[in-house]
Design an enzyme around this catalytic site. Structure first.
Site, PDB file in Angstrom:
ATOM      1  N   GLU A 128       0.855  -1.198   0.000  1.00  0.00           N
ATOM      2  CA  GLU A 128       0.000   0.000   0.000  1.00  0.00           C
ATOM      3  C   GLU A 128       0.885   1.239   0.000  1.00  0.00           C
ATOM      4  O   GLU A 128       2.087   1.148   0.281  1.00  0.00           O
ATOM      5  CB  GLU A 128      -0.870  -0.007   1.263  1.00  0.00           C
ATOM      6  CG  GLU A 128      -1.747  -1.231   1.329  1.00  0.00           C
ATOM      7  CD  GLU A 128      -2.796  -1.139   2.417  1.00  0.00           C
ATOM      8  OE1 GLU A 128      -2.794  -0.144   3.184  1.00  0.00           O
ATOM      9  OE2 GLU A 128      -3.615  -2.059   2.486  1.00  0.00           O
ATOM     10  N   PRO A 129       0.295   2.399  -0.264  1.00  0.00           N
ATOM     11  CA  PRO A 129       1.115   3.614  -0.256  1.00  0.00           C
ATOM     12  C   PRO A 129       1.883   3.775   1.055  1.00  0.00           C
ATOM     13  O   PRO A 129       3.033   4.207   1.064  1.00  0.00           O
ATOM     14  CB  PRO A 129       0.089   4.737  -0.445  1.00  0.00           C
ATOM     15  CG  PRO A 129      -1.061   4.085  -1.144  1.00  0.00           C
ATOM     16  CD  PRO A 129      -1.088   2.661  -0.681  1.00  0.00           C
ATOM     17  N   ALA A 131       2.289   1.186   3.351  1.00  0.00           N
ATOM     18  CA  ALA A 131       2.725  -0.118   3.887  1.00  0.00           C
ATOM     19  C   ALA A 131       3.500  -0.875   2.821  1.00  0.00           C
ATOM     20  O   ALA A 131       2.907  -1.492   1.938  1.00  0.00           O
ATOM     21  CB  ALA A 131       1.519  -0.945   4.351  1.00  0.00           C
ATOM     22  N   ILE A 163       1.152  -2.732  -7.945  1.00  0.00           N
ATOM     23  CA  ILE A 163       0.689  -4.116  -8.082  1.00  0.00           C
ATOM     24  C   ILE A 163       0.957  -4.622  -9.504  1.00  0.00           C
ATOM     25  O   ILE A 163       0.419  -4.096 -10.484  1.00  0.00           O
ATOM     26  CB  ILE A 163      -0.819  -4.229  -7.713  1.00  0.00           C
ATOM     27  CG1 ILE A 163      -1.057  -3.652  -6.304  1.00  0.00           C
ATOM     28  CG2 ILE A 163      -1.290  -5.677  -7.821  1.00  0.00           C
ATOM     29  CD1 ILE A 163      -0.213  -4.265  -5.184  1.00  0.00           C
ATOM     30  N   GLN A 341      29.734  -2.406 -18.656  1.00  0.00           N
ATOM     31  CA  GLN A 341      31.138  -2.004 -18.721  1.00  0.00           C
ATOM     32  C   GLN A 341      31.893  -2.858 -19.745  1.00  0.00           C
ATOM     33  O   GLN A 341      32.723  -2.345 -20.498  1.00  0.00           O
ATOM     34  CB  GLN A 341      31.763  -2.175 -17.318  1.00  0.00           C
ATOM     35  CG  GLN A 341      33.128  -1.559 -17.164  1.00  0.00           C
ATOM     36  CD  GLN A 341      33.079  -0.029 -17.123  1.00  0.00           C
ATOM     37  OE1 GLN A 341      32.006   0.564 -17.052  1.00  0.00           O
ATOM     38  NE2 GLN A 341      34.224   0.604 -17.203  1.00  0.00           N
ATOM     39  N   GLY A 344      31.513  -1.588 -23.106  1.00  0.00           N
ATOM     40  CA  GLY A 344      31.953  -0.203 -23.298  1.00  0.00           C
ATOM     41  C   GLY A 344      30.783   0.674 -23.748  1.00  0.00           C
ATOM     42  O   GLY A 344      29.657   0.534 -23.258  1.00  0.00           O
ATOM     43  N   GLY A 345      31.043   1.554 -24.691  1.00  0.00           N
ATOM     44  CA  GLY A 345      30.011   2.497 -25.178  1.00  0.00           C
ATOM     45  C   GLY A 345      28.803   1.764 -25.751  1.00  0.00           C
ATOM     46  O   GLY A 345      27.660   2.216 -25.589  1.00  0.00           O
ATOM     47  N   GLU A 368       9.287  -8.328  -3.446  1.00  0.00           N
ATOM     48  CA  GLU A 368       9.298  -9.550  -2.601  1.00  0.00           C
ATOM     49  C   GLU A 368      10.259  -9.408  -1.422  1.00  0.00           C
ATOM     50  O   GLU A 368      10.856 -10.396  -0.971  1.00  0.00           O
ATOM     51  CB  GLU A 368       9.674 -10.787  -3.423  1.00  0.00           C
ATOM     52  CG  GLU A 368       8.534 -11.632  -3.958  1.00  0.00           C
ATOM     53  CD  GLU A 368       7.417 -11.914  -2.967  1.00  0.00           C
ATOM     54  OE1 GLU A 368       6.425 -11.154  -3.026  1.00  0.00           O
ATOM     55  OE2 GLU A 368       7.489 -12.857  -2.176  1.00  0.00           O
ATOM     56  N   THR A 370      12.938  -6.151   0.163  1.00  0.00           N
ATOM     57  CA  THR A 370      14.145  -5.474  -0.311  1.00  0.00           C
ATOM     58  C   THR A 370      15.399  -6.184   0.244  1.00  0.00           C
ATOM     59  O   THR A 370      15.316  -6.967   1.197  1.00  0.00           O
ATOM     60  CB  THR A 370      14.194  -4.017   0.185  1.00  0.00           C
ATOM     61  OG1 THR A 370      14.303  -4.032   1.608  1.00  0.00           O
ATOM     62  CG2 THR A 370      12.966  -3.234  -0.220  1.00  0.00           C
TER      63      THR A 370
HETATM   64  C1  FAD Z   1       7.713  -2.839 -10.213  1.00  0.00           C
HETATM   65  C2  FAD Z   1       7.168  -3.255  -8.901  1.00  0.00           C
HETATM   66  C3  FAD Z   1       6.300  -4.338  -8.827  1.00  0.00           C
HETATM   67  C4  FAD Z   1       5.757  -4.715  -7.601  1.00  0.00           C
HETATM   68  N1  FAD Z   1       4.825  -5.727  -7.559  1.00  0.00           N
HETATM   69  C5  FAD Z   1       4.129  -5.943  -6.401  1.00  0.00           C
HETATM   70  C6  FAD Z   1       3.014  -6.827  -6.380  1.00  0.00           C
HETATM   71  O1  FAD Z   1       2.670  -7.466  -7.372  1.00  0.00           O
HETATM   72  N2  FAD Z   1       2.328  -6.964  -5.229  1.00  0.00           N
HETATM   73  C7  FAD Z   1       2.655  -6.288  -4.091  1.00  0.00           C
HETATM   74  O2  FAD Z   1       1.980  -6.439  -3.094  1.00  0.00           O
HETATM   75  N3  FAD Z   1       3.728  -5.434  -4.067  1.00  0.00           N
HETATM   76  C8  FAD Z   1       4.451  -5.241  -5.209  1.00  0.00           C
HETATM   77  N4  FAD Z   1       5.511  -4.360  -5.206  1.00  0.00           N
HETATM   78  C9  FAD Z   1       5.858  -3.669  -3.982  1.00  0.00           C
HETATM   79  C10 FAD Z   1       7.199  -4.082  -3.399  1.00  0.00           C
HETATM   80  O3  FAD Z   1       7.131  -5.345  -2.831  1.00  0.00           O
HETATM   81  C11 FAD Z   1       7.610  -2.972  -2.418  1.00  0.00           C
HETATM   82  O4  FAD Z   1       7.974  -1.855  -3.210  1.00  0.00           O
HETATM   83  C12 FAD Z   1       8.738  -3.366  -1.508  1.00  0.00           C
HETATM   84  O5  FAD Z   1       8.308  -4.347  -0.614  1.00  0.00           O
HETATM   85  C13 FAD Z   1       9.319  -2.191  -0.744  1.00  0.00           C
HETATM   86  O6  FAD Z   1       8.331  -1.418  -0.162  1.00  0.00           O
HETATM   87  P1  FAD Z   1       8.319   0.184  -0.380  1.00  0.00           P
HETATM   88  O7  FAD Z   1       8.402   0.421  -1.827  1.00  0.00           O
HETATM   89  O8  FAD Z   1       7.166   0.735   0.345  1.00  0.00           O
HETATM   90  O9  FAD Z   1       9.656   0.666   0.258  1.00  0.00           O
HETATM   91  P2  FAD Z   1       9.947   0.978   1.807  1.00  0.00           P
HETATM   92  O10 FAD Z   1       9.472  -0.149   2.640  1.00  0.00           O
HETATM   93  O11 FAD Z   1       9.474   2.341   2.139  1.00  0.00           O
HETATM   94  O12 FAD Z   1      11.518   0.965   1.800  1.00  0.00           O
HETATM   95  C14 FAD Z   1      12.313   2.035   1.282  1.00  0.00           C
HETATM   96  C15 FAD Z   1      13.771   1.755   1.616  1.00  0.00           C
HETATM   97  O13 FAD Z   1      13.934   1.669   3.035  1.00  0.00           O
HETATM   98  C16 FAD Z   1      14.478   0.414   3.411  1.00  0.00           C
HETATM   99  N5  FAD Z   1      13.827  -0.020   4.652  1.00  0.00           N
HETATM  100  C17 FAD Z   1      12.514  -0.275   4.848  1.00  0.00           C
HETATM  101  N6  FAD Z   1      12.292  -0.653   6.112  1.00  0.00           N
HETATM  102  C18 FAD Z   1      13.486  -0.625   6.732  1.00  0.00           C
HETATM  103  C19 FAD Z   1      13.906  -0.927   8.046  1.00  0.00           C
HETATM  104  N7  FAD Z   1      13.048  -1.329   8.989  1.00  0.00           N
HETATM  105  N8  FAD Z   1      15.209  -0.789   8.341  1.00  0.00           N
HETATM  106  C20 FAD Z   1      16.108  -0.401   7.401  1.00  0.00           C
HETATM  107  N9  FAD Z   1      15.766  -0.105   6.141  1.00  0.00           N
HETATM  108  C21 FAD Z   1      14.467  -0.230   5.801  1.00  0.00           C
HETATM  109  C22 FAD Z   1      14.161  -0.507   2.261  1.00  0.00           C
HETATM  110  O14 FAD Z   1      15.071  -1.590   2.196  1.00  0.00           O
HETATM  111  C23 FAD Z   1      14.280   0.424   1.072  1.00  0.00           C
HETATM  112  O15 FAD Z   1      15.617   0.533   0.697  1.00  0.00           O
HETATM  113  C24 FAD Z   1       6.106  -4.018  -6.424  1.00  0.00           C
HETATM  114  C25 FAD Z   1       7.005  -2.952  -6.502  1.00  0.00           C
HETATM  115  C26 FAD Z   1       7.513  -2.552  -7.707  1.00  0.00           C
HETATM  116  C27 FAD Z   1       8.428  -1.359  -7.751  1.00  0.00           C
END
Ligand code: FAD
Length: 558
Positions: A128-129, A131, A163, A341, A344-345, A368, A370
């Protein structure tokens, strides 16, 4: 059950389909137009066409019942073709996962059969935005609709972000908070109040559709609550992390290799300073060989974890899945970057594809879970084992590799043992000085654990290859001698990393005073780890010869 023959046939059909329908020019065009080729995704998931999704579905629901190992092989192959299309297929599978894990028999029959028989595309709506990494912060709600004292339906309200398949799926699994906690619901495309945004304009995987979803009082019958019991959603999501993260690991592996498989042949044709680049040690030993070693270490961990999940005796193996995902996706990113790399170009232009692969593979360290969340998961879980075993866990593991080394003295198992002993010492020092109160230290431990355990997996895999006992479905790109050399290269790297980074972080966090430092360094066996680097260049030469098919020629000349 899928036989090796069936698996190989499926992989071959996939390759032939890609060659015909997704040649480089088409992929580049779709990437530039930022377009998801829905007809191709549907073709891949149609039961009467490629039917990839049949591999993921149990036989009792009309699928082929592929196991974890089969699905890893398919995911790697899909990633080699295009990571965006691969994401679309995997997202459909992820979307159906809460059903596979937690649904009632009736729900499974309806939905899994529809995927098998109709090629119904799913999307997985967790993020979510507000979560992302912290799924528990979700705000989407499912309000009970009660009639005659019975829950007959739910009204779902909220927003989902990023999503995959968000704009193209036929059905969605949506995580929402019920009064008893987070729960999965199955929502149809086009349900009243359910809308999706325009596809996101992304850095990579531009062939996959990613969209935000809005749920405005979407009414679903109670039979759409997965498992028919509220509050099981996070457990159902957790239950498959080992498995799903392994699939994303396979994506990192496939994408990394697909970049190297462009750089390697390119370097045999590109002449600079009077000879092909493939003859320049400063080129191969920086840009190609170390990336091969990292990818193959990750593969060893993936294959081992897949076998263990399939054996079904150790639960969901979430920590192992996290290690595999972390190592393979970071290695895939590094390999793709080095491939730019290496060209190259030319590497910097669209036409040569490696820059696209690099943009694509970037997502694998984000979705899935980070890389940082993987480091935290690995660090936290293994820390508990360190405490429970009073610091002996990794010493015990190391002893197994010392035994392996006495049986097979050329696989780098001795270096894996050095890495694991050093890891045990670093963790113990961190415990005594209470260093895991620093989050950074816990996450760095996660990284060192992943390296040391992967070195072990690779040495074990090299021993299985030497004894001709590899899983019949295992990747056989390298023969036992090459795998042994790759293992020696990686295990030297892992031992050095664990010991030197270990000193750095422990000292950096104030865990040793000057008097202690020499003693700590001795416990890490730093001199032995430094001595173990002997032979590194010769091993890199050998692996380069294998990659460029020069080994036979050298032997003949000698
Ligand atoms: C192209 C794409 C496809 C996706 N597909 C799906 C999908 O099909 N279904 C779905 O449900 N989701 C999907 N996602 C969501 C994806 O799983 C999330 O983007 C991911 O889990 C990270 O959440 P966030 O983007 O809110 O980043 P955040 O959780 O805000 O994290 C931002 C940064 O902070 C770091 N961070 C976060 N928490 C901590 C912590 N406690 N301590 C230290 N560092 C931290 C993270 O590692 C990251 O570097 C997709 C995302 C993208 C970009």
């Amino acid at each position: 059950m899928i036989t090796n023959k069936t698996l190989k046939l499926s992989l071959k059909s996939l390759r032939e389909f890609a060659k015909k329908r997704l040649p480089d020019e088409t992929v580049i065009e779709l990437d530039e137009r930022d377009e998801c080729p829905l007809d191709i995704v549907r073709h891949m998931c149609s039961p009467d066409k490629l039917g990839i999704q049949l591999l993921f579905i149990p036989e009792e629901y009309g699928g082929m019942g592929g196991n974890t190992f089969d699905v890893y092989c398919v995911c790697e192959e899909m990633a080699r073709i295009d990571l965006g299309v691969a994401t679309s297929v995997l997202a459909s599978f992820l979307g159906s996962d809460p059903i596979t894990v937690g649904a009632t028999p009736e729900q499974k029959k309806i939905w899994l059969s529809r995927i098998a028989e109709e090629g119904l595309l799913f999307a997985y709506g967790a993020t979510e935005p507000e979560a992302g990494s912290e799924l528990g912060a979700l705000r989407t709600t499912a309000e009970r609709v009660i009639q005659d004292g019975k829950i007959v339906a739910y009204k779902i309200r909220g927003n989902k972000q990023w999503i995959s398949n968000g704009g193209i799926a036929g059905a969605y699994t949506i995580l929402a908070n019920t009064p008893a906690g987070p729960s999965w619901f199955i929502v149809d495309q086009g349900a009243k109040g359910f809308t999706h945004d325009e596809p996101e304009d992304k850095h990579g995987i531009r062939l996959s559709n990613t969209a935000a979803l809005a749920l405005d009082n979407v009414y679903v019958g109670a039979e759409r609550l997965v498992g028919a019991v509220e509050g099981q959603g996070l457990n159902q999501a957790q239950a498959v992390f080992g498995y799903t993260r392994l699939m994303v690991a396979a994506f990192g592996l496939g994408a990394g290799w697909s970049a190297l498989d462009r750089a390697i042949p390119y370097s045999t044709k590109r002449i600079q300073a009077g000879a092909p680049l493939s003859e320049k040690q400063g080129y191969t030993h920086k840009l190609i060989v170390p990336n091969v070693a990292r990818l193959e270490a990750a593969r060893a961990h993936i294959e081992e974890t897949a076998e263990r999940i399939d054996a079904g005796t150790e639960g969901s193996l979430n920590t192992e899945g996290a290690i595999a995902k972390y190592m393979a996706t970071e290695a895939g990113n590094a390999a793709a970057d080095a491939s730019i790399q290496a060209l190259g170009g030319y590497g910097y232009t669209h036409e040569y594809m490696v820059e696209k692969i690099k943009r694509d593979v970037r997502i694998t360290t984000i979705y899935e879970g980070t890389s940082e969340i993987m480091e935290m998961t690995i660090g936290r879980d293994r820390w508990q084992i360190h405490l429970k075993t009073r610091g002996q866990h990794y010493h015990d593991q190391a002893k197994k590799f010392e035994e392996l080394h006495s049986k097979h003295p050329n696989l780098g198992a001795d270096n894996a043992a050095l890495a694991l002993h050093a890891l045990a010492e670093v963790m113990e020092k961190a415990r005594v000085a209470r260093l895991t109160r620093f989050q950074h230290i816990l996450l760095r431990l996660g990284e060192l654990i992943a390296y040391a355990e992967s070195a072990g997996s690779l040495a074990r895999r090299a021993s299985l290859a030497a004894e001709n006992k590899l899983n019949e479905k295992a990747n056989r790109r390298f023969d036992p001698a090459a795998l042994a050399a790759i293992s020696r290269i990686f295990s030297r790297d892992a031992a050095l990393k664990v010991a030197e980074d270990g000193v750095r972080w422990v000292a950096g966090a104030g865990g040793v005073n000057n008097g202690d430092l020499a003693d700590f360094e001795a416990r890490l066996a730093l001199p032995a780890i430094h001595r173990s680097q002997a032979g590194l260049i010769a091993d890199m030469d050998f692996v380069a010869d294998v990659l460029y098919s020069r080994a036979a020629k050298r032997e003949a000349a000698a």
